[in-house]
Each structure stands twice: as C-alpha cells, then as structure tokens.
Design an enzyme around this catalytic site. Structure first.
Site, mmCIF file in Angstrom:
data_model
loop_
_atom_site.group_PDB
_atom_site.id
_atom_site.type_symbol
_atom_site.label_atom_id
_atom_site.label_comp_id
_atom_site.label_asym_id
_atom_site.label_seq_id
_atom_site.Cartn_x
_atom_site.Cartn_y
_atom_site.Cartn_z
ATOM 1 N N GLU A 163 33.468 19.021 -22.908
ATOM 2 C CA GLU A 163 33.367 19.161 -24.363
ATOM 3 C C GLU A 163 33.813 17.888 -25.083
ATOM 4 O O GLU A 163 33.156 17.450 -26.032
ATOM 5 C CB GLU A 163 34.229 20.343 -24.846
ATOM 6 C CG GLU A 163 33.781 21.691 -24.316
ATOM 7 C CD GLU A 163 34.450 22.090 -23.003
ATOM 8 O OE1 GLU A 163 34.467 23.293 -22.703
ATOM 9 O OE2 GLU A 163 34.954 21.202 -22.278
ATOM 10 N N CYS B 201 40.228 21.039 -25.528
ATOM 11 C CA CYS B 201 38.850 20.989 -26.015
ATOM 12 C C CYS B 201 38.668 21.809 -27.283
ATOM 13 O O CYS B 201 37.949 21.401 -28.196
ATOM 14 C CB CYS B 201 37.899 21.457 -24.921
ATOM 15 S SG CYS B 201 37.828 20.311 -23.527
#
Length: 149
Positions: free
Chosen positions: A48, A79
């Site tokens: 991510e 993330c």
C-alpha cells in the site's frame, strides 16, 4: 481487486511478500505496489505504501482525494495511517488481518500497544526537549506561504 491479488501472487516469485495493491482514479489503475520489505531491506516497503508513493508521483500531489485503493489484504496500522494521510476515498481489501496473522504477519500487538498509555507500552517512548522542539511548530504556524496537508 483481481490486479491487486495477481500482484500479490506474482510478488512471491520475485523475492517479495504475498501482498499487492493498486490505486484507481476515475476507473483506471494509476499505480501499483507490492511488498518489497525483504527485497529492499525497508520495513516500510509495504504494497500500500509503495502504491501510494507511485500514485503521488504519477499525479504530482500528496493529496490522493478522488482515488481508491484495492489491496490484497486488510491494511496494517502503518498502511492504514498512510492511507488516511494520503486522503484516499475508499479501501477495498481481500484477505483479513486474521488471515495474515495465521501465516505469520501478525500486527495485533501494534493495535494493542496503541490502546495503552505511553508508560505501559513495550517500546520505551520518552518525551524530551519540547521547549526547543516547539520552535519549529511555532515557525511553521507563522509561515505565510506554507502548503497545508
């Protein structure tokens, strides 16, 4: 989502972890990311985060409002924080954090730690020199041409 899952599968064969992510704007993929933690010797190189970095580069902005992220697994705390900071509109995920825990990617201790007061956390966190550090915040607050984020 299929592209994020495909990336997660392919990445296993390229010295990476089983995680993939794509960022979409106006129905088109603008960025891809895979887990490169061990390959790049970078603990922040999650799929991510890598996708966010690429999307910001492609769009020329740190504000990814109007974009959505599709990730092969429920985002970890780092993330998720990055997703909030990037102002992504929506998160779609495949595997759950419980699924990740079952194969050795267990972030539950971080969630548990965040709920504790500083003095009870395993990581020793020591505030210091605030009277000097605060000067940077004061300077920023008074800066007339700052770019807010």
């Amino acid at each position: 989502m299929r592209e994020a899952i495909k990336l997660s599968l392919d990445n296993i064969d390229h010295d990476g972890g089983p995680f993939g992510a794509v960022i979409v704007k106006d129905g088109k993929i603008i960025a891809r990311g895979v887990n490169r933690v061990t390959a790049s010797v970078d603990p922040t190189a999650h799929a991510e985060v890598n996708a966010i970095r690429e999307a910001a580069r492609v769009l020329g902005t740190f504000d990814l409002s109007g974009c959505e992220i599709y990730t092969s697994c429920e985002p970890c705390p780092m993330c998720l924080g990055a997703i909030y900071w990037a102002h992504l509109d929506k998160v779609y995920y495949g595997n759950t954090k419980a699924d990740a825990k079952e194969i050795g990617f267990d972030d539950s201790f971080i969630y548990d730690e965040l709920a504790l007061p500083l003095e009870k956390r395993h990581l020793n966190v020591v505030p210091m020199m605030r009277d000097e550090a605060i000067k940077a915040f004061e300077k920023w607050e008074n800066k007339s041409d700052k770019i807010e984020y």
